[in-house]
Design a protein around this motif. Structure first.
Motif, short mmCIF file in Angstrom:
data_model
loop_
_atom_site.label_atom_id
_atom_site.label_comp_id
_atom_site.label_asym_id
_atom_site.label_seq_id
_atom_site.Cartn_x
_atom_site.Cartn_y
_atom_site.Cartn_z
N THR A 129 96.72 -52.66 13.00
CA THR A 129 97.89 -52.97 13.78
C THR A 129 98.67 -51.39 14.02
OG1 THR A 129 99.46 -52.53 12.61
CG2 THR A 129 98.88 -54.83 13.43
N THR A 497 109.50 -47.95 19.62
CA THR A 497 108.13 -47.66 20.53
C THR A 497 107.97 -47.83 21.86
OG1 THR A 497 108.11 -50.60 19.91
CG2 THR A 497 107.55 -48.72 17.88
N LEU A 502 103.65 -53.84 20.77
CA LEU A 502 103.77 -55.10 20.56
C LEU A 502 102.95 -56.08 20.74
CD1 LEU A 502 107.76 -55.53 19.88
CD2 LEU A 502 106.15 -55.47 17.88
N TYR A 503 101.80 -55.68 22.33
CA TYR A 503 101.45 -56.33 22.93
C TYR A 503 99.95 -54.98 23.42
CZ TYR A 503 106.15 -58.79 22.94
OH TYR A 503 106.52 -59.37 22.68
N MET A 517 110.89 -50.50 23.22
CA MET A 517 111.74 -51.04 22.23
C MET A 517 111.87 -50.68 21.32
SD MET A 517 110.03 -54.42 22.97
CE MET A 517 111.00 -55.08 21.66
N GLU A 520 111.60 -53.18 17.06
CA GLU A 520 110.52 -54.07 16.83
C GLU A 520 112.03 -55.11 17.95
OE1 GLU A 520 109.10 -54.37 12.80
OE2 GLU A 520 110.37 -52.45 12.92
N SER A 521 113.16 -55.49 18.19
CA SER A 521 113.61 -56.61 18.40
C SER A 521 113.84 -55.84 20.24
CB SER A 521 114.54 -56.65 17.70
OG SER A 521 114.92 -56.83 16.33
N ASP A 542 105.93 -63.44 26.19
CA ASP A 542 106.51 -64.18 24.95
C ASP A 542 107.79 -64.22 25.28
OD1 ASP A 542 107.17 -63.59 22.29
OD2 ASP A 542 106.78 -62.08 21.93
N ARG A 573 113.96 -60.10 21.84
CA ARG A 573 112.93 -60.93 21.75
C ARG A 573 112.66 -62.14 20.93
NH1 ARG A 573 107.81 -59.77 18.06
NH2 ARG A 573 108.62 -58.27 17.76
N SER A 576 114.18 -62.81 17.17
CA SER A 576 115.38 -61.62 16.37
C SER A 576 116.17 -61.89 16.10
CB SER A 576 114.49 -60.82 17.00
OG SER A 576 113.76 -60.04 17.91
#
Length: 708
Positions: A129, A497, A502-503, A517, A520-521, A542, A573, A576
């Motif tokens: 990843t 990021t 993430l996708y 992002m 990450e949330s 998502d 997201r 979270s």
């Protein structure tokens, strides 16, 4: 005839070559080494920072030059690329080489490295990843240091903070300022660490007043010093023989710089330079950090006041960057000599890295408090010692967009403490631009506004009210931001990021440049065009929640979002857990809020599940993680229960903060609520959102919320 080369493939799929250098040969000659590698994919991010307008690199014979130069907009030497392969796997390639080089991206797709010296020391990171690659990379080169908590608040500076009276006036404002960056007005010689006693007659008293109010002072620092026998900094350095020399057996290299003529540059690779800096700081004010500028290093000359010799070191046959560049342009002669007779030719890209390392070490020595160091010039591994920040960005919408891309790039280089000069450095920036930049910077790893004109808060417009509101919104998110820095320091996670991390199989996410992002949330779609009333926001497949509209779930795909000047829209997201401060606007600084604030725990369910983490320490002391002086709270929601697990690493550290509210989004129905197995009546449920209030749950104790 077989050509020399090598290839790397994934074992589960031998048809996918991560790289293959066997098809185009290898050149190894004096001052020129070339190798070409065929890549598995044209989707490339990284390879330093050049005021880019797109996140992904163009594979059209694009040249990326690695030779730090302020006038060319090259502040960071980072020959590291992140590749998204077919099938959604990521890999990374690092060439650990500090010499001047070009990296050329070809449409095959392939990458050609042309370096003027050194060795080809390649590191291949296999992911799979994007987060795995970045963790593997940062483990190799060094991870971001844990910044002092106050540095995540609002930092401010202005060229017009030109004397002690103006500086003290910033203490009386009710506006949120956590630290002030003092520019050259503080310094009697514009660069050396000596205070202008006329403008700042008793600045040490001001330092004490700032500290008493949990506010801090930073100083700009440029590496050069005046070659003047009346200059104490020069005399001390000359006695220790600490300056870069013109050549072997020659005297010091002398250059003109932005603020003065006839300057010399400290040789930070000489171990005695550390003691020289300590001597200067002894006579300076007690600053809590430094902003390092002109440390590419940058001069007003090409090489020196007397030019450079015509040797091949200064004028190699291969010219990096195309015919326009030369190695001595607005910097020191490549033939200049550092400690142990090492050529500047080999150390140029490392100069800012070493400046940051020595500065961080000196500031921390003899102190128990963490210091903040931000540097304009960086190299591989700089994140261990410094963050990245550029002062002289333009006050334009284009530079605003570029700044977002730059921050996303530095987060893959392991320099997660990165930011831009919010609003830019220009005179009288557009108020709407300044507002939108501030709103986006709610989610930047660091928020620093340094203006060339005007004092913060002088403007009483409605936009200023909205800017203040944005700063307090950032304050409320400090627990999530600080926890992400813990993860960055310990595990190598980025703070911000691109969506495609993430996708990776979403081609639309791959095409986005400024939507990003946070932790990450949180999905952040900044408003980067003037006069916008609507914004097209893309949501990958998502579960998404509109943060400002509690019961509003978002359908994946494109959404035309109505926007206003008052606030920055953002989306959370599913899966979270966020921890926020309540009533952040009632606290004058981040440290006041950190000590006395109360928490709200916000859960966003995905398939009835969510998880999150909270990191807490005292926010200021060095080595709290190494010495286990911190605590972790893990949140885990499954089916109809939210539970926490508390790890107190150090029993003596017990913050008094409490959780006052818990909000859970994405619930279909609620008929009763239990807190720690006791029925609780202070809650409401509406449109899929459960809010439990009037709680007094100590953050140091595990608890459970059950909703029937």
């Amino acid at each position: 005839e077989d050509l020399f080369g090598f290839s790397v493939s994934r074992t589960h799929d031998s048809t996918t070559n991560i790289l293959n250098s066997t098809f185009d040969g290898f050149i190894f000659s004096d001052q020129f080494i070339q190798i070409t590698m065929k890549l598995s994919s044209p989707y490339i991010q990284g390879l330093s920072d050049f005021n880019d307008v797109t996140l992904l690199r163009k594979m059209s014979h694009t040249r990326r030059t690695v030779w730090n130069n302020e006038h060319r907009g090259r502040h960071g030497g980072h020959p590291f690329l992140l590749s998204l392969e077919d099938g959604g796997h990521f890999s990374g390639i690092l060439l650990l080489n500090s010499n001047a080089m070009d990296v050329i991206l070809n449409p095959y797709p392939a990458v050609t490295y042309r370096t003027t010296g050194g060795i080809l020391d390649f590191y291949i990171f296999l992911g799979p990843t994007a987060f795995d690659v970045i963790q593997q990379y940062s483990q190799q080169v060094g991870r971001t240091y844990l910044p002092p908590l106050w540095s995540l608040g609002y930092l401010y500076g202005s060229d017009e903070v030109g004397d002690q009276t103006v500086l003290e006036s910033l203490l009386s404002t009710a506006l949120p300022i956590d630290a002030v960056v003092l520019g050259v007005s503080l310094l009697s010689n514009k660069s050396e660490l000596t205070v202008d006693k006329h403008a700042f007659p008793s600045v040490s008293d001001v330092v004490s007043k700032f500290a008493a109010r949990n506010r801090f002072l930073l100083s700009e620092n440029r590496p050069y010093v005046s070659k003047d026998n009346d200059n104490v900094a020069f005399v001390r350095g000359k006695k220790k023989d600490l300056f870069v020399k013109y050549g072997i057996g020659r005297s010091y290299l002398v250059s003109s710089t932005k603020y003065k003529e006839n300057t010399v540059f400290p040789d930070y690779f000489n171990g005695n330079t550390k003691e020289w800096i300590k001597e200067q700081l002894h006579d300076f004010i007690n600053v809590s950090g430094m902003v390092l500028l002109d440390n590419e290093p940058t001069t007003a000359d090409n090489g020196s006041v007397e030019g450079c010799t015509g040797s091949s070191i200064n004028l190699p046959a291969y010219k990096i960057g195309g015919s326009g560049d030369n190695l001595m342009e607005n910097t020191l002669c490549p033939s200049a000599i550092h400690f142990n007779n090492v050529l500047h030719y080999n150390l140029h890209n490392l100069y800012g890295w070493k400046h940051s390392q020595v500065t961080q070490n000196v500031l921390n020595e003899g102190s128990t408090s963490r210091k903040l160091v931000l540097s304009r010039s960086t190299f591989i591994g700089s994140g261990q010692y410094t963050g990245y920040w550029v002062k002289n960005s333009n006050s334009s919408w284009l530079d605003f967009r570029k700044s977002i891309i730059s921050i996303l790039n530095y987060n893959i280089y392991g320099i997660t403490l990165s930011g831009s000069n919010v609003c830019g450095y220009g005179i009288n920036p557009d108020l709407e631009l300044c507002l939108r930049w501030h709103q986006a910077s709610i989610f930047f790893p660091i928020t620093l506004r340094y203006s060339s004109k005007g004092i913060y808060g002088d403007n009483k417009s409605k936009q200023m009210d909205y800017i203040i509101s944005a700063i307090y919104e950032r304050y409320s998110l400090i627990p999530t931001l600080y926890t992400q820095f813990y993860k960055s320091h310990v595990q190598g996670f980025p703070v911000v990021t691109p969506l495609y991390f993430l996708y990776p199989n979403d081609n639309v996410a791959l095409s986005l440049n400024t939507q990003f992002m946070f932790a990450e949330s949180i999905l952040v779609p900044p408003v980067t065009t003037k006069g916008a009333k609507e914004l097209d926001v893309y949501f990958p497949n998502d579960v998404w929640f509109d943060y400002h509209n509690a019961g509003n779930k978002i359908t994946p795909g494109w959404l035309k979002s109505n926007i206003s000047l008052e606030k920055q829209n953002y989306y959370v997201r599913g899966g979270s857990v966020l921890v926020r401060y309540l009533n952040s606007s009632s606290f004058p600084t981040v440290l006041d809020m950190y000590t006395n604030g109360s928490f709200s725990v916000e859960v966003f369910l995905k398939h009835h599940m969510a998880s999150g983490l909270l990191f807490l320490d005292d926010g200021v002391t060095q080595n709290t993680i190494n010495e286990d002086k911190y605590m972790l709270v893990k949140f885990n929601a499954t089916k109809n229960t939210l539970r926490t697990e508390v790890t107190l690493k150090y029993p003596g550290y017990k913050p008094s903060n409490v959780i006052k509210t818990v909000q859970i989004r994405g619930i279909e129905e609620v008929k009763s609520v239990l807190i720690n197995e006791e029925r609780w009546s202070n809650y409401n449920y509406q449109a899929g959102v459960l809010t439990v209030y009037n709680l007094q749950l100590p953050i140091t104790e595990a608890f459970g919320v059950e909703f029937k």
